[in-house]
Design a protein around this motif. Sequence first.
Motif, PDB file in Angstrom:
ATOM      1  N   LEU A 425       0.830  -1.213   0.000  1.00 12.60           N
ATOM      2  CA  LEU A 425       0.000   0.000   0.000  1.00 12.60           C
ATOM      3  C   LEU A 425       0.864   1.262   0.000  1.00 12.60           C
ATOM      4  CD1 LEU A 425      -2.630  -1.217   2.609  1.00 12.60           C
ATOM      5  CD2 LEU A 425      -2.904  -1.097   0.123  1.00 12.60           C
ATOM      6  N   GLU A 426       1.820   1.299   0.913  1.00 13.85           N
ATOM      7  CA  GLU A 426       2.665   2.502   0.997  1.00 13.85           C
ATOM      8  C   GLU A 426       3.588   2.606  -0.213  1.00 13.85           C
ATOM      9  OE1 GLU A 426       4.620   2.830   4.796  1.00 13.85           O
ATOM     10  OE2 GLU A 426       2.806   2.260   5.877  1.00 13.85           O
ATOM     11  N   GLY A 427       3.945   1.458  -0.771  1.00  9.65           N
ATOM     12  CA  GLY A 427       4.838   1.445  -1.932  1.00  9.65           C
ATOM     13  C   GLY A 427       4.257   2.160  -3.145  1.00  9.65           C
ATOM     14  N   GLY A 428       2.948   2.439  -3.125  1.00 13.68           N
ATOM     15  CA  GLY A 428       2.329   3.162  -4.228  1.00 13.68           C
ATOM     16  C   GLY A 428       2.341   4.673  -4.039  1.00 13.68           C
ATOM     17  N   LEU A 429       2.842   5.124  -2.885  1.00 15.88           N
ATOM     18  CA  LEU A 429       2.872   6.576  -2.620  1.00 15.88           C
ATOM     19  C   LEU A 429       4.150   7.196  -3.191  1.00 15.88           C
ATOM     20  CD1 LEU A 429       1.559   6.508   1.065  1.00 15.88           C
ATOM     21  CD2 LEU A 429       0.356   7.423  -0.946  1.00 15.88           C
ATOM     22  N   PRO A 430       4.149   8.515  -3.422  1.00  9.82           N
ATOM     23  CA  PRO A 430       5.307   9.143  -4.062  1.00  9.82           C
ATOM     24  C   PRO A 430       6.605   8.886  -3.297  1.00  9.82           C
ATOM     25  CG  PRO A 430       3.565  10.773  -3.645  1.00  9.82           C
ATOM     26  CD  PRO A 430       3.093   9.477  -3.089  1.00  9.82           C
ATOM     27  N   GLY A 431       7.589   8.361  -3.996  1.00 12.20           N
ATOM     28  CA  GLY A 431       8.922   8.159  -3.424  1.00 12.20           C
ATOM     29  C   GLY A 431       9.071   6.903  -2.586  1.00 12.20           C
ATOM     30  N   LEU A 432       7.989   6.165  -2.340  1.00 11.74           N
ATOM     31  CA  LEU A 432       8.099   5.001  -1.454  1.00 11.74           C
ATOM     32  C   LEU A 432       8.132   3.675  -2.230  1.00 11.74           C
ATOM     33  CD1 LEU A 432       5.836   5.917   1.621  1.00 11.74           C
ATOM     34  CD2 LEU A 432       8.208   6.505   1.154  1.00 11.74           C
ATOM     35  N   HIS A 433       8.357   3.746  -3.534  1.00 10.17           N
ATOM     36  CA  HIS A 433       8.379   2.531  -4.349  1.00 10.17           C
ATOM     37  C   HIS A 433       9.394   1.510  -3.828  1.00 10.17           C
ATOM     38  CE1 HIS A 433      11.101   5.593  -5.895  1.00 10.17           C
ATOM     39  NE2 HIS A 433      11.925   4.597  -6.158  1.00 10.17           N
ATOM     40  N   GLY A 434      10.435   1.992  -3.137  1.00  3.52           N
ATOM     41  CA  GLY A 434      11.464   1.081  -2.617  1.00  3.52           C
ATOM     42  C   GLY A 434      10.867  -0.021  -1.745  1.00  3.52           C
TER      43      GLY A 434
END
Length: 677
Positions: A425-434
Amino acid sequence: MSYDLLFEPVKIGPVTAPNRFFAAPHATGHGFSLPAGSTALRAMKAEGGWGTVAVQITEVSNNSDMANHPIERIWDDVYLDQHAKQVEAIKAHGSLAAIELAHGGMRARNFATGVPVIGPSDLPILRAELPVQAKAMDKSDIREFRRAHKKAAQNAKDVGYDILYVYAAHDISLLSHFLSRRTNFRSDEYGGSLENRARLLREILEDTLELAEGERAVALRFAVHEPGAKHAMTYDGEGREVVEMLADLPDLWDVNISGWSADSATSRFTEQGYQLEFTSFVKQVTNKPVVGVGRFTSPDTMASVIKSGKLDLIGGARPSIADPFLPNKIKENRVEEIRECVGCNICVSMDAYGVPLRCTQNPTIGEEWRRGWHPEIVGQANKQETSLIVGAGPAGLECALTLAKAGHQVTLADAADEVGGRALLEGGLPGLHGYRRVIDYRLWNLQQRGNVDIYTASPLEAGDLGDFGADNIIFATGASWRCDGVGRSNFDAVDWASGTNVLTPADIIAGKVPDGPVVVYDDDHFYMASVLAEHLHAKGCDVTYVTPLESVASWTAYTLEQRSIIGRFKSLGISMHVNSTFRDYRAGVVTVEDAYACDSEKRFEASALIFVGARTPNKALYEGFAQSQPDSRAFLIGDCLVPGMIQAAIHSGHRVAKELIDDGVVPFKLEKPIAAE
Ligand code: ADP
Ligand code: SF4
């Protein structure tokens, strides 16, 4: 692509690195007072195939006291035994051992040693918030520094290090402070022209080369570029001139950018290989080998960096923390098994906070000695058991993989359509793809095993669990963002006025976009509120960021991201209000009061208040089950045990799995302080 060239030996002066993988010096948070832990950590990298393993900043004298950063020391004989053991442990695996000899100059504070801080000029030290000044070094101070550096280098040589560093990087070095026009206001032969400012660096290099006597290599770590710094070294200015001036003097150039936040930039703000733009010129200037860093985790990228002549050795600090076995996995054609660094800087934050490092991806880092954990080998379970894991977020995935490796028959079930929990879920937010890498590594490895069944779109209820008949049931059901005003600075629930639109991070992640201006209220103080502010701005909202604390996203100061976050807010036009405590939200207006002056308030129009505060562990399922089946073996892990960082959830999943595998709780060992007579 063939990766053979990554395994070619590289001659570094009189020594030869067995391959091109260079575990760069990095803060471990262990330092001189936890030598067994740091030795085991570095030995693990050698075991994992890093051909050179470097030890972090090591103080060369007592007026370079960097406490509260737990770093190394070599200025007294009392520290030599631990260095000798460390060298032996690294070399046991055929790797070269390097040591980053350093003097912190105007970055030292000497609170612990109580002697004056020294620098090129009479100036405050380079930690503006500390009440300490540096003393301008006179000629006898310079002589004493050269003597101390030489003695430290001799000590390092005597205990067997193969590569002795001279350090002028990160703006954490006396030599950088002499080099820089920002800090060097001298009028003698050590100030003024670049040649004069570089004199001390040249002398230290020559001293070290002299005592190395062609038996040890001498490396120079030099920051060729300082983005954003005043009077900066630049890769097309003085940074380049220094490299030209000293081109073939050191046996190895270790080049990077400065300060630490630029060098250790996160994946939120930079991509893999982000330093090459500034560092790749060095190979055109020198005939000596060059190593550089840039969060390299892809073997294709590494091979192309070597092939295109940008570097000779691939430096890895964070990649070697996240996966000490990265080189061996490439060598053995197990590239999919690499545990890629996600670029989150939890490792950095721990050192910056003064404690042993932690890693989001690698729960075993720092636990090699004290808990006996190995990043690849978990051991075989004493009994072949069946384990049901409910929830496939970071904790569930890590627990499942660890148990499966040990031979448990594992079932992993998740209510969602895809595994990953908050990392997804968080991986879809800006800059959190890591954070997607948290999933990629674990899911691929689980899918290769015959003893793992994964079920998605499978919400489980207490009644389902007993029927399953597993020996162990592990609950990894996560946590939910609170929507009642309770956060890190306020424990009293808020009675929201009727008709107000209060949303949580979960609502925004689920796709809600308020229509009109929004207030993001940050009582979490890590990355989430700032990321949501950015996300909503990109969706067209007029965003105001408000926090009751003194600074924006406070904990991100430790991950070295705070300045970038503030810079981004400014460039996007997101207004920021610190020291602003929530008072009221009604009729489309959020009212906050100044944390220091209760009669002063500010009002913001808001079609929605995005409240980022505390989280509630989702443990109802566990409690229902444990109540109905009190004799069952049921365990909580991750955020449903206690909400925290993704790193903590993964560590928790690993720990509980290990306790099951080893059939009991294994406490960790403590190090004994060294008693100097
Ligand atoms: P952690 O960080 O502790 O791993 P996450 O919140 O990332 O926690 O993951 C929790 C996962 O648990 C989510 O993917 C969620 O869908 C899943 N989950 C929660 N309750 C249930 C349930 N009753 N049945 C199956 N899966 C569940
Ligand atoms: Fe990479 Fe994050 Fe681990 Fe540091 S903590 S090594 S940045 S994954």
